[in-house]
Design a protein around this motif. Structure first.
Motif, mmCIF file in Angstrom:
data_model
loop_
_atom_site.group_PDB
_atom_site.id
_atom_site.type_symbol
_atom_site.label_atom_id
_atom_site.label_comp_id
_atom_site.label_asym_id
_atom_site.label_seq_id
_atom_site.Cartn_x
_atom_site.Cartn_y
_atom_site.Cartn_z
ATOM 1 N N UNK A 230 0.874 -1.182 0.000
ATOM 2 C CA UNK A 230 0.000 0.000 0.000
ATOM 3 C C UNK A 230 0.909 1.229 0.000
ATOM 4 N N UNK A 231 0.443 2.307 -0.593
ATOM 5 C CA UNK A 231 1.270 3.515 -0.654
ATOM 6 C C UNK A 231 0.465 4.718 -0.159
ATOM 7 N N UNK A 232 1.084 5.502 0.686
ATOM 8 C CA UNK A 232 0.443 6.730 1.158
ATOM 9 C C UNK A 232 1.392 7.905 0.926
ATOM 10 N N UNK A 233 0.893 8.936 0.255
ATOM 11 C CA UNK A 233 1.682 10.158 0.102
ATOM 12 C C UNK A 233 1.460 11.002 1.350
ATOM 13 N N UNK A 234 2.533 11.250 2.071
ATOM 14 C CA UNK A 234 2.410 11.987 3.336
ATOM 15 C C UNK A 234 2.406 13.491 3.096
ATOM 16 N N UNK A 235 3.162 13.918 2.092
ATOM 17 C CA UNK A 235 3.302 15.359 1.884
ATOM 18 C C UNK A 235 3.705 15.658 0.452
ATOM 19 N N UNK A 236 3.138 16.711 -0.093
ATOM 20 C CA UNK A 236 3.542 17.216 -1.413
ATOM 21 C C UNK A 236 3.676 18.723 -1.285
ATOM 22 N N UNK A 237 4.895 19.227 -1.363
ATOM 23 C CA UNK A 237 5.106 20.663 -1.158
ATOM 24 C C UNK A 237 6.122 21.207 -2.147
ATOM 25 N N UNK A 238 5.863 22.383 -2.720
ATOM 26 C CA UNK A 238 6.877 22.999 -3.582
ATOM 27 C C UNK A 238 8.099 23.368 -2.739
#
Ligand SMILES: Nc1nc2c(ncn2[C@@H]2O[C@H](COP(=O)(O)OP(=O)(O)OP(=O)(O)O)[C@@H](O)[C@H]2O)c(=O)[nH]1
Ligand SMILES: [Mg+2]
Length: 317
Positions: A230-238
């Motif tokens: 399973x994959x979880x994206x914890x954070x996406x930030x410029x």
């Protein structure tokens, strides 16, 4: 009276249709690949491992006079875990919400008990038209295809209903994909567009990114491992302090597996597999988002998450 007649004639000329069609079938039948082919863009991940899709994915087909919203569903199967049960529930809930159900059967596999089981359930949904779709026609000769079409026709008769259409398609070979859309659209209700022009899916970016990482992680793993990932994206930030013409998006994601023993397989000798997964998925993510990405991947153990309600909740199921 005459005024009313006139206006109904006018609307008959410019009728716009919009509605929902879902694809169901056993795992690996080609539902997600077909969804992508109809939309013309990858909205759902695919793999040669069964049970790839884990939530309903909406893909939107735009036509001047219609909007066809495809709902790709997880493959319906005999559940062995709580996750499996949840996925099947999601599929059945979708049937009640759509205007037409597309039952997918691969051309290169004999119609089996799994397909019968699904078709039997569909027979119980009386008011929704059902279209049979024979997928992967590029893998068989015309005789085998003809036999499959006949088998499907008979299956409908056995179960006491008539398929609205039986359509052979190849998503990979781009055979009859457009025709399938042409057949589904007239089954949609009259309605204005339901999604903004140009939207191809309503999947959140974060979910799509996690799915692309999972797709890359599925590549080359065997046995039970695909189901354990399973994959979880914890954070996406410029990234801060970047010049406007050289942006960078930092993405932090966790790849979860179920047992410590699986960690070594995912990471690979000297970290090579994990690195490849990173390279592979980063390319796809950059194409999707149109921006350079720094991808930070970590592998974590979520013990027996497929069977644990608490873990399932944490992972979004
Ligand atoms: N040759 C060929 N292969 C196909 C075609 N459509 C799908 N496949 C392959 O079949 C496999 C399964 O495809 P998916 O689209 O992931 O199947 P699915 O029904 O969504 O599977 P689940 O999500 O597990 O239920 C993949 O390896 C695809 O590349 C096709 O038209 N031709
Ligand atoms: Mg799928």
């Amino acid at each position: 009276m005459s005024v009313r007649n006139q206006s109904s004639e006018q609307s008959a000329e410019s009728v716009h249709r919009a509605g929902f069609a879902c694809f169901v079938g056993r795992p690996n039948a080609g539902k997600s690949t077909l969804t992508n082919a109809l939309v013309g863009k990858k909205v759902a991940i695919t793999s040669n491992r069964p049970q790839t899709t884990r939530h309903t994915v909406r893909g939107i087909v735009h036509r001047p006079d219609a909007q066809l919203i495809l709902v790709d569903t997880p493959g319906l199967h005999k559940p062995r875990t709580l996750l499996g049960e949840r996925l099947n529930d999601v599929v059945r809930a979708t049937w009640a919400e759509v205007d037409v159900i597309g039952f997918c059967l691969p051309a290169n596999e004999k119609l089996g008990p799994g397909d019968r089981f699904i078709a039997k359930e569909l027979a119980g949904i009386k008011r929704t038209p059902k279209v049979a779709v024979v997928t992967k026609t590029d893998l068989v000769d015309s005789k085998t295809l003809a036999e499959q079409l006949i088998a499907l026709d008979q299956l409908g008769k056995e179960l006491g209903f008539e398929w609205a259409e039986i359509v052979p398609v190849s998503a990979v070979g781009d055979q009859q994909v457009g025709l399938l859309a042409d057949l589904l659209i007239p089954m949609m209700p009259k309605s204005p567009p339901l999604y903004p022009e140009g939207d191809l899916t309503d999947e959140p970016e974060q979910v799509m990114v996690a799915e692309l990482i999972r797709e890359a992680a599925l590549e080359g793993v065997r046995d039970e491992l695909p189901h354990s990932i399973a994959v979880v994206v914890e954070e996406m930030l410029p990234r801060e302090d970047r010049p406007a013409d050289r942006p960078l998006l930092d993405i932090h994601a966790n790849i979860y597996i179920e047992r410590p023993s699986q960690k070594g397989i995912i990471i690979g000798p000297k970290g090579k597999r994990l690195k490849d997964v990173g390279i592979q998925s980063r390319k796809q993510i950059e194409a999707l988002l149109g921006t350079p990405v720094f991808l930070d991947l970590h592998v974590k153990v979520a013990k027996d998450w497929q069977r644990d309600p608490k873990q399932l909740r944490k992972l979004g199921f």
